[in-house]
Design an enzyme around this catalytic site. Structure first.
Site, short mmCIF file in Angstrom:
data_model
loop_
_atom_site.label_atom_id
_atom_site.label_comp_id
_atom_site.label_asym_id
_atom_site.label_seq_id
_atom_site.Cartn_x
_atom_site.Cartn_y
_atom_site.Cartn_z
NE ARG A 58 0.20 1.45 3.43
CZ ARG A 58 1.15 2.34 3.63
NH1 ARG A 58 2.32 2.15 3.75
NH2 ARG A 58 1.03 3.92 3.60
N GLY A 59 0.29 2.35 -0.18
CA GLY A 59 0.98 3.74 -0.34
C GLY A 59 1.15 3.68 -2.01
CB ALA A 60 0.40 6.93 -3.84
NE ARG A 101 -6.24 0.72 -1.86
CZ ARG A 101 -5.42 1.30 -0.80
NH1 ARG A 101 -4.21 1.16 -0.72
NH2 ARG A 101 -5.98 2.03 0.02
CD GLN A 207 -2.90 2.91 6.75
OE1 GLN A 207 -3.33 3.20 7.83
NE2 GLN A 207 -3.41 2.81 5.69
CG ASP A 248 -2.92 8.15 -1.40
OD1 ASP A 248 -2.94 8.56 -0.44
OD2 ASP A 248 -2.76 7.02 -1.62
CG ASN A 258 -2.21 11.54 2.48
OD1 ASN A 258 -1.63 10.61 1.85
ND2 ASN A 258 -1.79 11.83 3.61
CE LYS A 259 -4.97 5.79 4.44
NZ LYS A 259 -6.07 4.90 3.92
O1 MRU Z 1 -4.47 3.41 2.22
P1 MRU Z 1 -2.90 3.43 1.91
O2 MRU Z 1 -1.97 2.99 3.23
O3 MRU Z 1 -2.42 3.11 0.66
O4 MRU Z 1 -2.92 5.12 1.95
C1 MRU Z 1 -1.54 5.52 2.10
C2 MRU Z 1 -1.36 6.84 1.84
O5 MRU Z 1 -2.57 7.72 2.22
C3 MRU Z 1 -0.08 7.64 1.84
O6 MRU Z 1 0.10 8.73 2.81
C4 MRU Z 1 0.07 8.08 0.20
O7 MRU Z 1 -0.40 7.19 -0.54
C5 MRU Z 1 1.59 8.47 0.22
S1 MRU Z 1 2.48 7.23 0.32
C6 MRU Z 1 3.89 7.91 -0.02
#
Ligand code: MRU
Length: 360
Positions: A58-60, A101, A207, A248, A258-259
């Protein structure tokens, strides 16, 4: 399942988020961290899609890199070695991977990039198979380099003795390596400027508590975990100097997805006159979207809210809303730190300059 695979951030051993070996993409299963270190070995693109959807990776930027490797897996598994057979296999895998996603634009960006590379490559199916893997590896390596660059730009904004609040995990685990928001923190730490990082727990997927705390601990960066609802009081007590988060997707006007919970932090930061920084590579910019309202926001299963560590914490039959992201309006963002420089308001102009001219 695979064994332990160390990588390096600042000369410190950390786990690699994902890597390619023996015709398969190995993905560190982040749903099991910090308790267990296990790599899922994906030899089929559907396994990669499952790993993205269930947030093992996970994470963009990390899901962008994972999807690119997913296409390399699909190319290798094509039913024949003809050019058309490989292209068809990759295009069908692309549709599955894109459906995993919706919010992080890096996923789309990486899939489109591999597809474009394959379509323009002249040669037979074998050449296309090699091309798909080479492009995935390039995306992987470029992301690490981009994060290091943006880390260097971003650390200049960090004052000595900084107490930094971050949300979710925008670290090595959320990228191909080093991290975005945590990349800035790593670079600032190397420069001797970080007194402490406060990591929001980040309900419901945790996270911050599970991943950010673990990553910073590996690097010897002082970290304190707080629950999300403690951020306002922490600021009111004067214990935070700046907030930094990842993204994201960033629209052309500087609105940031973002999250979930990022927007609340931005409002709190403004109320306490604290800088609110967003760190992201150029692959997170979506200049096709005029503003944040156009960003698709993923909604995740209710179980992520109703259960914690496998234990039900919400009564049966209760309705749940679980948006995974929110949108922070550009007016609350002090600066956007990219690998091509730092963008300041008005973002419609500064982001366009960064994208078109390669500089802020
Ligand atoms: O749902 P996730 O864990 O994939 O969400 C991640 C985030 O929101 C991060 O802040 C974002 O992807 C940036 S990661 C460098």
């Amino acid at each position: 399942m695979g064994g332990y695979r160390p990588g390096y951030t600042q000369g410190v051993r950390v786990l690699e988020t994902l890597y390619w070996k023996d015709g398969a993409v190995h993905i560190l299963d982040q749903t099991l961290l910090p308790g267990r270190v296990t790599y899922v070995v994906c030899r089929d693109y559907r396994e990669v899609a499952e790993a993205i959807k269930s947030m093992r990776v996970r994470g963009a930027p990390a899901i962008g890199a994972a999807a690119a490797y997913g296409l390399a897996v699909a190319a290798q598994g094509a039913p024949g070695a003809g050019r058309e057979e490989v292209l068809e296999a990759v295009e069908s895998a692309a549709a599955t991977l894109l459906a995993t996603r919706p919010t992080a634009v890096n996923l789309r960006w990486a899939v489109k990039r591999v597809l474009a590379r394959l379509r323009e490559a002249e040669g037979d199916g074998d050449l296309l198979k090699r091309t798909a893997l080479a492009e995935a590896e390039r995306i992987h390596a470029e992301d690490v380099a981009a994060n290091k660059r943006l880390g260097r730009f971003g650390q200049e904004l960090v004052p000595p003795g900084a107490r930094i609040l971050t949300h979710c995990n925008a670290g090595a685990l959320a990228t191909a390596g080093y991290g975005t928001a945590l990349g800035v923190i790593r670079a600032a730490h190397t420069a001797g400027k970080v007194a402490r990082v406060y990591a929001d727990e980040t309900r419901p997927f945790l996270q911050g508590a599970r991943l950010t705390a673990w990553e910073l601990q590996q690097d010897g960066i002082p970290v304190t975990v707080i629950t999300d609802n403690m951020a306002g009081y922490l600021m009111a007590r004067g214990l935070v100097d700046l907030v930094i988060v990842g993204a994201d997707r960033i629209a052309a006007n500087g609105d940031v997805a973002n999250k979930i919970g990022t927007y609340s932090l931005a409002v709190l930061a403004q109320a306490h006159a604290l800088p609110f920084y967003v760190a992201a590579p150029l692959s997170t910019l979506d200049m096709q979207l005029a503003c944040g309202e156009e960003i698709p926001i993923e909604e995740r299963p209710a179980e992520e809210v109703t259960h914690c560590g496998g234990l039900r914490i919400v009564p049966e039959g209760i309705e749940v809303w679980n948006p995974a992201f929110d949108v922070t309006p550009a007016r609350l963002v002090t600066a956007i730190i990219t690998d091509a420089g730092v963008a300041y308001p008005p973002y419609t102009e500064s982001l366009r300059r960064i994208c078109c001219d390669g500089g802020a």
